[in-house]
Design an enzyme around this catalytic site. Structure first.
Site, mmCIF file in Angstrom:
data_model
loop_
_atom_site.group_PDB
_atom_site.id
_atom_site.type_symbol
_atom_site.label_atom_id
_atom_site.label_comp_id
_atom_site.label_asym_id
_atom_site.label_seq_id
_atom_site.Cartn_x
_atom_site.Cartn_y
_atom_site.Cartn_z
ATOM 1 N N SER A 115 0.826 -1.209 0.000
ATOM 2 C CA SER A 115 0.000 0.000 0.000
ATOM 3 C C SER A 115 0.855 1.251 0.000
ATOM 4 C CB SER A 115 -0.847 0.054 1.271
ATOM 5 O OG SER A 115 -1.444 -1.162 1.536
ATOM 6 N N HIS A 136 -0.971 -2.556 -6.871
ATOM 7 C CA HIS A 136 -1.717 -2.271 -5.637
ATOM 8 C C HIS A 136 -3.227 -2.326 -5.885
ATOM 9 C CE1 HIS A 136 -2.913 0.799 -2.352
ATOM 10 N NE2 HIS A 136 -3.002 -0.425 -1.905
ATOM 11 N N GLU A 148 -3.405 0.364 -8.767
ATOM 12 C CA GLU A 148 -2.292 1.307 -8.951
ATOM 13 C C GLU A 148 -1.093 0.487 -9.415
ATOM 14 O OE1 GLU A 148 -1.769 5.036 -5.998
ATOM 15 O OE2 GLU A 148 -1.997 3.157 -4.951
ATOM 16 N N ASN A 186 -2.973 6.032 -1.075
ATOM 17 C CA ASN A 186 -2.816 6.200 0.369
ATOM 18 C C ASN A 186 -2.206 7.528 0.771
ATOM 19 O OD1 ASN A 186 -4.035 3.964 1.638
ATOM 20 N ND2 ASN A 186 -2.550 2.714 0.546
#
Ligand code: CAA
Length: 278
Positions: A115, A136, A148, A186
Site C-alpha cells: 500500500s 496495488h 495502482e 494512500n
C-alpha cells in the site's frame, strides 16, 4: 497464466479470487496450510454469495475454485507472475522478495501489493530490479475497480506492460504512479483517515458523527473511521509511518489515538473491535 500469490489474508485472497475467476491458475501461498485454507474458505464464501445473487453460475464458482492450488512451499515455482500480498512491513516483504528472486524463473514478474512501501527498496534485495513492480489492489478486491501500478526506479517497460495487461484482463482499471511514499491512493486517503482520528481524539465529535458527516456530506460509501476499521488499524498506522518517515514532514504524524488502539490490539474488524465493535 500461472500466478503465485504470497499471502492468503484479506488482500491475497481477494486477488486470488479475481485471478481464478478470470481463468488463471493460482498458486496460493502463506506461512502454513491453515492460513491458506482460511483464505480459500473466504473465497468460497464470497463465490457462494455471488452464486446466490445470480452474479455467477455454480459452474463458474466451481471452475474458479478448481483454479486455486494451495502451495505451502516456495521452491522452484514455475509461474509467469508472482504477487506478494503479506502484511505491510518492509522486513517481511524484503525476506519474501529474496525467496521469490531465488525460487522463480528469471523472466517471471515479481509484483508487490504494498500500500505504501518503496518498490525500489524491495527490488534492491533481488538480483534483477527490472522485473520488480508494484501492483496495488484496493479492498475489497472483487469489488474495487482500481489497480495502482507503481514503477520502481529500475522497473522495465516489459514488466510494466505485463502487469498493465494483466490488470485489464482482470477487469480492473490500471493507473500508473511513481514510487514515492503512499503512491497516490494512500497519500490522499490515509491523511484523511488520520485527520478523522484526530477529530475524535480532540473531542470534536463522536465516531458516529464524524462518519455521518463524511457519508452524507461528501458522499463517501463508508465514513473514515468505519473505513479505517475495514482496512485494519495496524495497516493504517504502518502506512502513516511510511508517509511520516518517507517525507519527514510532521503533517503525516500518526494520531496518538491510532497508536494506542493498535497497541491495545484494537485493530478494527479483523480483531472484533476498533472504533466500533463487530
Ligand atoms: N468481497 C466481495 N464482494 C463484496 C465484499 C467483499 N468483501 N463486500 C461487499 N461485496 C459486494 C457485495 O456482494 C455487493 O455486490 P452486488 O451489488 O453485486 O450484490 C456489493 O459489493 C455491495 O455490497 P453491500 O451491498 O453488502 O454493501 P455496500 O453497498 O455497503 O458496499 C463496499 C460495500 C463496496 C465495501 C462499500 O462500502 C465501499 O465501497 N466502501 C469503501 C471501500 C474503500 O474505500 N476501499 C478502499 C480501501 S483502501 C485500500 O484498499 C487501499 C489500501 O492500501 C489500504
Amino acid at each position: 497464466m500461472e500466478i503465485l500469490i504470497v499471502g492468503a489474508g484479506q488482500m491475497g485472497a481477494g486477488i486470488a479470487q479475481v485471478a481464478a475467476q478470470h481463468g488463471h491458475t493460482v498458486l496460493l501461498n502463506d506461512r502454513d496450510n491453515e492460513l491458506i485454507e482460511r483464505g480459500i474458505a473466504v473465497i468460497r464464501k464470497n463465490l457462494d454469495r455471488a452464486v446466490e445473487k445470480s452474479r455467477i453460475t455454480k459452474a463458474e464458482r466451481d471452475n474458479a475454485l478448481a483454479n486455486i492450488c494451495a502451495t505451502p512451499h516456495l521452491t522452484n515455482v514455475e509461474v509467469e507472475v508472482a504477487i506478494e500480498a503479506v502484511t505491510e512491513d518492509l522486513t517481511t516483504k524484503r525476506a519474501i522478495f529474496e525467496v521469490l528472486d531465488q525460487q522463480t524463473r528469471p523472466e517471471a514478474v515479481l509484483a508487490s501489493n504494498t500500500s505504501s512501501i518503496s518498490i525500489t527498496a524491495l527490488a534492491a534485495v533481488t538480483r534483477c530490479a527490472p522485473r520488480v513492480i508494484g501492483m496495488h489492489f484496493m479492498n475489497p478486491v472483487p469489488v474495487m475497480p482500481l489497480v495502482e501500478i507503481i514503477r520502481g526506479l529500475e522497473t522495465s517497460g516489459e514488466t510494466f506492460d505485463t502487469v498493465k495487461a494483466l490488470a485489464v484482463q482482470l477487469g480492473k482499471t490500471p493507473v500508473e504512479t511513481r514510487d514515492f511514499p503512499g503512491f497516490v491512493a494512500n497519500r490522499v486517503l490515509m491523511p484523511m483517515i488520520n485527520e478523522a482520528i484526530y477529530a475524535l481524539y480532540e473531542g470534536v465529535a463522536s465516531a458516529e458523527a464524524i462518519d455521518t458527516v463524511m457519508k452524507l456530506g461528501a458522499n463517501h460509501p463508508m465514513g473514515p473511521l468505519e473505513l479505517a476499521d475495514f482496512i485494519g488499524l495496524d495497516t493504517c498506522l504502518a502506512i502513516m509511518n511510511v508517509l511520516h518517515e518517507g517525507f519527514g514532514d510532521s503533517k503525516y504524524r500518526p494520531c496518538p489515538l491510532l497508536r494506542q488502539y493498535v497497541a491495545a490490539g484494537r485493530l478494527g474488524r479483523k480483531s472484533g473491535r476498533g472504533f466500533y465493535e463487530y
